[in-house]
Motif scaffolding. Structure first.
Motif, PDB file in Angstrom:
ATOM      1  N   ARG A 270     -40.884  37.595  15.208  1.00 47.82           N
ATOM      2  CA  ARG A 270     -40.258  38.773  15.819  1.00 47.82           C
ATOM      3  C   ARG A 270     -41.119  40.016  15.627  1.00 47.82           C
ATOM      4  N   GLN A 271     -41.672  40.174  14.426  1.00 47.20           N
ATOM      5  CA  GLN A 271     -42.535  41.322  14.158  1.00 47.20           C
ATOM      6  C   GLN A 271     -43.761  41.317  15.071  1.00 47.20           C
ATOM      7  N   ALA A 273     -44.077  39.869  18.015  1.00 46.83           N
ATOM      8  CA  ALA A 273     -43.663  40.136  19.395  1.00 46.83           C
ATOM      9  C   ALA A 273     -43.423  41.629  19.615  1.00 46.83           C
ATOM     10  N   GLU A 274     -42.708  42.275  18.704  1.00 44.42           N
ATOM     11  CA  GLU A 274     -42.384  43.691  18.863  1.00 44.42           C
ATOM     12  C   GLU A 274     -43.619  44.573  18.784  1.00 44.42           C
ATOM     13  N   GLY A 278     -43.283  43.155  23.154  1.00 42.34           N
ATOM     14  CA  GLY A 278     -42.477  42.031  23.629  1.00 42.34           C
ATOM     15  C   GLY A 278     -41.254  41.817  22.757  1.00 42.34           C
ATOM     16  N   TYR A 279     -40.670  40.662  22.866  1.00 38.63           N
ATOM     17  CA  TYR A 279     -39.507  40.327  22.043  1.00 38.63           C
ATOM     18  C   TYR A 279     -39.321  38.813  22.045  1.00 38.63           C
ATOM     19  N   VAL A 280     -38.446  38.341  21.166  1.00 42.99           N
ATOM     20  CA  VAL A 280     -38.171  36.913  21.073  1.00 42.99           C
ATOM     21  C   VAL A 280     -36.662  36.715  21.089  1.00 42.99           C
ATOM     22  N   LYS A 281     -36.212  35.653  21.730  1.00 40.27           N
ATOM     23  CA  LYS A 281     -34.779  35.367  21.804  1.00 40.27           C
ATOM     24  C   LYS A 281     -34.561  33.865  21.731  1.00 40.27           C
TER      25      LYS A 281
END
Length: 299
Positions: A270-271, A273-274, A278-281
């Motif tokens: 997550r870190q 990606a941010e 971006g982001y993760v789901k």
């Protein structure tokens, strides 16, 4: 006639007052604009020393900028201290852990009882786990504090996906899990090194929690503003109540304590990606597997 003259004079005076007031407002706005411009460039100084509101505003802004500069210096000092601490921890633990692994290997080569062999195997596993934990903690701390920076650039998605999948193919085969990387095309804006690590964390979880005979699939899906690298497994799935928690540091699901790991891989993903915009789901249904999607900005 006199009334008209008085009215004309009154109107003239009113116009003069309006013009003067307008002029003062314009001057104040221009001065405020210069003050803000100087503050942005770090060259702000007080110029008005009287009892006016503008002088009071300059004084307050000067105090605010001084406090902000002091706060920024303290934050930088804390980052420097953290950087030094992380380097010390990394250096001080590297040799003991390496020695522990070496002595465990030497011990395993000696004639041991079945119980001794099992103990040597357990020590080796715990030493490897400790090394992994230290490495992940160091990476996470450096990433959080800006000591290690990501450098996003337009890059090929398929290359990263293929490299990550190749690393986990032997582990998947050993466990009896089918790992497939579907053909992918297109680019996104990301740091190849860090993104590969993020994808590896997702693959590690997928292979770990998918039972023998199951499947893990890696694919790319494009959207208008993002491209997503998706890791889909046929594992046990994740209850809805836990899906918002699994990206927290050290979080382990209620049914996962028997599995290896320390619960920091998804947090690091997550870190990463941010840091890249971006982001993760996750999308999951208990008993039907999970799909983790790593979203990256499109060029």
């Amino acid at each position: 006639m006199t009334g008209y003259i008085v009215a004309g004079l009154a109107l003239a005076v009113a116009l003069v007052i309006v013009v003067i007031d307008r002029w003062r407002t314009v001057c104040t706005v221009k001065r405020l604009d210069r003050m803000l411009e100087a503050a942005i460039k770090g060259r702000f100084t007080e110029e008005t020393f009287d009892e006016s509101r503008l002088s009071a505003l300059e004084s307050r802004m000067a105090r605010y900028l001084t406090a902000s500069a002091l706060s920024a210096r303290k934050v930088q000092e804390q980052k420097d201290q953290i950087s030094t601490l992380i380097s010390d921890i990394s250096h001080q633990t590297k040799t003991p852990v390496a020695n522990l692994q070496l002595y465990t290997q030497l011990l395993a080569e000696q004639p041991l009882t079945p119980q001794g062999t099992e103990c040597a195997r357990a020590i080796s596993a715990q030493a490897d786990k400790l090394q992994t934990l230290i490495e992940v903690l160091v990476k996470t701390s450096r990433l959080e504090n800006g000591i290690l920076a990501v450098h996003p650039e337009p890059s090929d998605l398929s290359a990263v996906m293929e490299r990550a999948a190749a690393q986990y193919l032997p582990k998947a085969r050993e466990k009896g899990v089918s790992l497939t990387a579907l053909p992918a095309a297109g680019t996104a804006v990301f740091d190849p090194k860090w993104t590969e690590e993020a994808l590896c964390n997702l693959l590690d979880n997928a292979v770990k929690y998918t039972p023998s005979g199951g499947t893990v699939t890696v694919a790319v899906k494009h959207y208008e503003m993002f491209s997503a690298m998706q890791v889909t497994d046929t594992g046990p799935g994740i209850p809805e109540g836990e899906q918002a928690k699994i990206f927290g540091r050290f979080y382990r699901g209620a049914g996962n304590y028997q599995q290896e790991g320390v619960g920091i891989g998804l947090y690091l993903t997550r870190q990463i990606a941010e840091k890249q915009g971006g982001y993760v789901k996750v999308a999951s249904v208990p008993g039907q597997g999970s799909t983790f999607s790593l979203f990256l900005p499109r060029p």
